[in-house]
Design a protein around this motif. Structure first.
Motif, short mmCIF file in Angstrom:
data_model
loop_
_atom_site.label_atom_id
_atom_site.label_comp_id
_atom_site.label_asym_id
_atom_site.label_seq_id
_atom_site.Cartn_x
_atom_site.Cartn_y
_atom_site.Cartn_z
N UNK A 57 37.68 27.39 36.85
CA UNK A 57 37.78 28.76 37.16
C UNK A 57 39.00 29.47 36.76
N UNK A 58 40.14 28.75 36.56
CA UNK A 58 41.43 29.26 36.02
C UNK A 58 41.37 29.70 34.62
N UNK A 59 40.76 28.72 33.98
CA UNK A 59 40.51 29.02 32.59
C UNK A 59 39.68 30.24 32.22
N UNK A 60 38.39 30.36 33.36
CA UNK A 60 37.55 31.48 33.06
C UNK A 60 38.23 32.72 33.35
N UNK A 61 39.11 32.83 34.49
CA UNK A 61 39.79 33.78 34.92
C UNK A 61 40.87 34.60 33.78
N UNK A 62 41.18 33.59 33.10
CA UNK A 62 42.35 33.78 31.95
C UNK A 62 41.50 34.51 30.86
N UNK A 63 40.60 34.13 30.67
CA UNK A 63 39.61 34.61 29.64
C UNK A 63 38.79 36.14 30.20
N UNK A 64 38.67 36.27 31.40
CA UNK A 64 37.98 37.33 31.95
C UNK A 64 38.95 38.51 31.95
N UNK A 65 40.16 38.07 32.66
CA UNK A 65 41.19 39.17 32.78
C UNK A 65 41.64 39.56 31.39
N UNK A 66 42.27 38.69 30.51
CA UNK A 66 42.72 38.96 29.36
C UNK A 66 42.04 39.60 28.36
N UNK A 67 40.80 39.08 28.19
CA UNK A 67 39.71 39.72 27.09
C UNK A 67 38.84 40.54 27.42
N UNK A 68 38.13 39.93 28.55
CA UNK A 68 36.77 40.66 28.82
C UNK A 68 37.14 42.07 29.29
N UNK A 69 38.07 41.98 30.47
CA UNK A 69 38.40 43.38 31.17
C UNK A 69 39.84 44.16 30.45
N UNK A 70 40.27 43.41 29.20
CA UNK A 70 41.01 44.25 28.41
C UNK A 70 42.46 44.39 29.34
N UNK A 71 42.97 43.68 30.13
CA UNK A 71 44.08 43.66 30.68
C UNK A 71 45.33 43.16 29.88
N UNK A 72 45.11 42.40 28.91
CA UNK A 72 46.23 42.06 28.00
C UNK A 72 47.09 40.85 28.84
N UNK A 73 48.32 41.17 28.40
CA UNK A 73 49.35 39.96 29.00
C UNK A 73 49.21 39.85 30.32
N UNK A 74 49.29 40.96 30.89
CA UNK A 74 49.25 40.85 32.32
C UNK A 74 48.06 40.16 33.13
N UNK A 75 47.22 40.09 32.49
CA UNK A 75 45.91 39.36 32.97
C UNK A 75 46.14 38.02 33.34
N UNK A 76 46.99 37.20 32.40
CA UNK A 76 47.17 35.54 32.58
C UNK A 76 47.97 35.16 33.78
N UNK A 77 49.12 36.10 34.06
CA UNK A 77 49.68 35.88 35.56
C UNK A 77 48.90 35.81 36.64
N UNK A 78 48.13 37.01 36.47
CA UNK A 78 47.07 37.39 37.65
C UNK A 78 46.25 36.22 37.74
N UNK A 79 45.60 35.70 36.93
CA UNK A 79 44.60 34.51 36.87
C UNK A 79 45.40 33.16 37.46
N UNK A 80 46.83 33.10 37.15
CA UNK A 80 47.41 31.83 37.65
C UNK A 80 47.94 32.30 39.05
N UNK A 81 48.18 33.43 39.62
CA UNK A 81 48.37 33.66 40.94
C UNK A 81 47.20 33.46 41.78
N UNK A 82 46.17 33.95 41.19
CA UNK A 82 44.87 33.76 42.05
C UNK A 82 44.57 32.06 42.46
N UNK A 83 44.83 31.32 41.00
CA UNK A 83 44.42 30.07 41.10
C UNK A 83 45.55 29.46 42.17
N UNK A 84 46.71 29.66 41.93
CA UNK A 84 47.82 29.00 42.95
C UNK A 84 47.37 29.11 44.25
N UNK A 85 46.76 30.35 44.68
CA UNK A 85 46.47 30.61 46.19
C UNK A 85 44.99 29.92 46.38
N UNK A 86 44.37 29.82 45.45
CA UNK A 86 42.84 28.97 45.65
C UNK A 86 43.01 27.74 45.91
#
Length: 668
Positions: free
Chosen positions: A390-419
């Motif tokens: 799920x963490x790998x998927x969120x990294x791809x989703x936020x950084x590339x699919x949703x075009x969030x760029x650099x900021x998408x990666x720490x968002x994915x990690x933060x969500x994973x840390x809470x999951x």
């Protein structure tokens, strides 16, 4: 649970009787059997008694309803349920992660069954009980099957078998002499009442009795085939767990690396800062739960385990406040250290977002100890099997699919840390482990002193191990952005390859510790040799992969050709020391199994801080070898670690290790 047995250094029975009941591994730790832990548990029990009127040692753990005579493990018992230290989920490879051993005094039903199964199997291989299956060779067996049987211990002995005309079973040559008298190879207890095949018919009492007699006579031996099988069984799930944990970091590096080399260097710098100032702090402090939770579990009052968990979570939430201040100020701090201001800015932004997941990560680290104290080692694996993909998927989703760029990666990690803690909590509620949770208590806000005193040494050790390799990342930032990006790729690759030999070393240390605890010095030595051979194969595999794919692997991390070329030029050096890396890791495991982990700790600290780092700085900056020079230090350091530890192990008396283990357990 204790036994009043007189200590007699010449009597292996009396000196090892407590091994089966307390079942402490010989891995040891600075916190094992700590008076501070005992004091803390005693205070909790006194408060429990004040609240309830009396402490009810109901001992309602699984399997306690079985007759004691049928379930009490032999004093020489082995266990396949080894205590797994928590893996480093973030950052680079550690120098030598200490194995903090829970101090269990109760065995679950699964542990008892594994004990019986292991002892029964060894007794069969050494002809103390009949085989489980017929030994007649089938005519349609292929060559490989016949060769495998002949190379096994029982197969080698069967090669000397002569038919017994009366029973038709066959008797091992050498068990009786020409006059029919028994020899030193005669089975102590005969052929199990004349039954040709043992199957599972032997009761636990019979297995215990035969095991004790076999060990006392020194007749229990093992083979490299058996130890290779056990090592594989022990390590396979550990390898998967460690790789899944490290994938949480790799996912961000993979996704951000393809944005640009500045971003790749920034995520490496941010991860390094998060490791040293945050994650290593959490991991180091929670090591105290390896003792506190385990001793609470052994006290018979299981809800004390949940109480210790609550204390640690509250304590870590307090610690998160200064960590949060550092992370929020990271941009200003890093700008004063790192010459590349844009890299420092992005790293500071990464840490600000990552702070959202810090409380969740702290809770997960505490929760891991909570389930491990109950012997639920698969819980973490199941959680990671859900969260890592799920963490790998969120990294791809936020950084590339949703075009969030650099900021998408720490968002994915933060969500994973809470999951992670949420998923672990769901496992405890709906699968197993809930019996140790007694609800939220105000007592969790008191009696923090012993916990903190136990936690500080673990914090120092973990920080020291993280710091050595992270210093290289900081040093690389002074070369150039390209060098920092390349350093990020190299450190990630070497950390990934380390996730194979390190779990194997944990499995080896546990197997060796269990054999030594069972007073089996010879088999323990065989297990150590098998571990070293496995280390050679793993090291050569890593060497081959990194050297042969050195032009292709960097392209998985980045599209920048300068970074790819630089990584490809340094990878041969990283590949060259993979063999020493694997061997050093397994030597550390053998030392932990011998109960001499302090030797490995001193050797590692000396090799890295006295030799490796000075060489790295002198060659990297003094001789201007740049990144190649920075990595020459660890390469030499690993060779030195392996050399010193190999000499120490070769001169170690395994019989003396058994005697030391007996003294340690009888005095525990």
């Amino acid at each position: 649970m204790s036994m009043n047995i007189p200590s007699d250094p010449n009597n292996p029975v009396t000196n090892s009787s407590r091994l089966g009941t307390s079942f402490r591994s010989q891995l040891g730790s600075f916190a094992a059997s700590s008076p501070l832990a005992s004091y803390s548990i005693a205070r909790d029990l006194e408060e429990e008694e004040d609240n309830e009127g009396a402490v009810d040692h109901d001992g309602d753990d699984e399997g306690d309803d079985v007759s004691p005579g049928a379930i009490t493990p032999s004093q020489y018992a082995l266990s396949e349920q080894y205590r797994r230290p928590s893996a480093v989920a973030y950052g680079s490879r550690p120098l030598m992660l200490p194995a903090f051993e829970p101090d269990h005094v109760r065995l679950t039903r699964a542990e008892r069954e594994n004990i019986m199964s292991e002892e029964r199997s060894l007794l069969r291989d050494n002809d103390f009980i009949p085989p489980k299956h017929p030994r007649e060779q089938s005519s349609d067996d292929n060559l490989a099957a016949r060769l495998g049987r002949k190379l096994s211990l029982s197969g080698l002995r069967r090669s000397k078998t002569q038919p017994d005309e009366e029973t038709g079973v066959g008797s091992i040559a050498g068990r009786i002499d020409e006059d029919g008298a028994p020899t030193e190879r005669t089975a102590l207890l005969g052929e199990s009442d004349g039954r040709p095949y043992g199957g599972q018919a032997e009761s636990p009492e019979q297995i215990n009795k035969k095991w004790e007699e076999a060990v006392l006579t020194g007749k229990i031996q093992t083979t490299w085939q058996r130890e290779a099988k056990v090592l594989t069984k022990y390590s396979r799930s550990l390898i998967l767990t460690f790789i899944l944990q490290y994938s949480l970091t790799m996912a961000s590096i993979f996704t951000i690396g393809h944005i640009g080399k500045v971003e790749l260097g920034a995520v490496s710098l941010a991860t390094m800062t998060a490791n040293i100032t945050g994650y290593a702090v959490y991991q180091g402090l929670t090591t105290s739960l390896d003792t506190l939770c385990a001793q609470a579990y052994g006290s018979g009052k299981k809800t004390l385990v949940g109480l210790q968990l609550q204390r640690m979570v509250y304590f870590l939430m307090c610690i998160t406040i200064p960590i949060g201040i550092i992370w929020l100020s990271a941009e200003a701090i890093l700008s004063a250290i790192v010459p590349e201001k844009e890299t420092a800015r992005l790293a500071g932004l990464y840490l600000k977002v990552l702070l959202i997941g810090a409380p969740g990560y702290a809770a997960f680290e505490s929760g891991k100890r909570f389930v491990q104290a109950q012997g639920l080692f698969s819980a973490t694996l199941y959680v990671l099997l859900i969260c890592a993909p799920l963490n790998a998927f969120m990294n791809w989703l936020f950084v590339w699919k949703l075009n969030m760029g650099f900021i998408g990666a720490p968002i994915a990690v933060a969500i994973t840390d809470n999951l992670l803690p949420i998923t672990l909590a769901l496992y405890v509620i709906f699968v197993d482990g809930r019996q140790c949770w007694g609800g939220f208590e105000s007592r969790a806000l008191r009696n923090w002193g012993p916990m903190i005193k136990l936690a500080l040494p673990g914090l120092v050790m973990v920080l020291a191990e993280f710091l050595a390799f992270e210093i290289l990342t900081l040093a690389a930032s002074y070369l150039s952005t390209t060098h920092l990006a390349a350093q990020s790729v190299l450190s990630t690759l070497t950390a990934l390859t380390f996730q194979i030999p390190f779990p194997v070393s944990i499995a080896a240390s546990t197997r060796i510790a269990n054999l030594i605890g069972a007073t089996l010095a010879g088999p323990a030595k065989v297990a150590a040799k098998v571990a070293l051979v496995a280390a050679v194969f793993i090291g050569l595999l890593n060497v081959t992969l990194l050297s042969s794919l050195r032009f292709y692997i960097p392209q998985l991390f980045t599209n920048d050709q300068d970074v790819v070329d630089l990584v490809a030029s340094v990878l041969p050096l990283c590949a060259a020391f993979q063999l020493f890396d694997s061997l050093a890791a397994n030597c550390n495991g053998i030392l932990r199994g011998l109960g001499r982990q302090e030797v490995g700790g001193y050797v590692n600290l000396f090799a890295y801080y006295v030799i490796a780092l000075p060489i790295s700085f002198s060659t990297g900056f003094g001789l201007h070898w740049d990144l190649y020079g920075l990595w020459s230090g660890p390469a030499i350091g690993l060779a030195i670690v392996f050399g010193i530890e190999a000499v120490f192990i070769s001169r170690t008396s395994w019989e003396a290790a058994v005697e030391m283990a007996l003294r340690r357990n009888t005095s525990a």
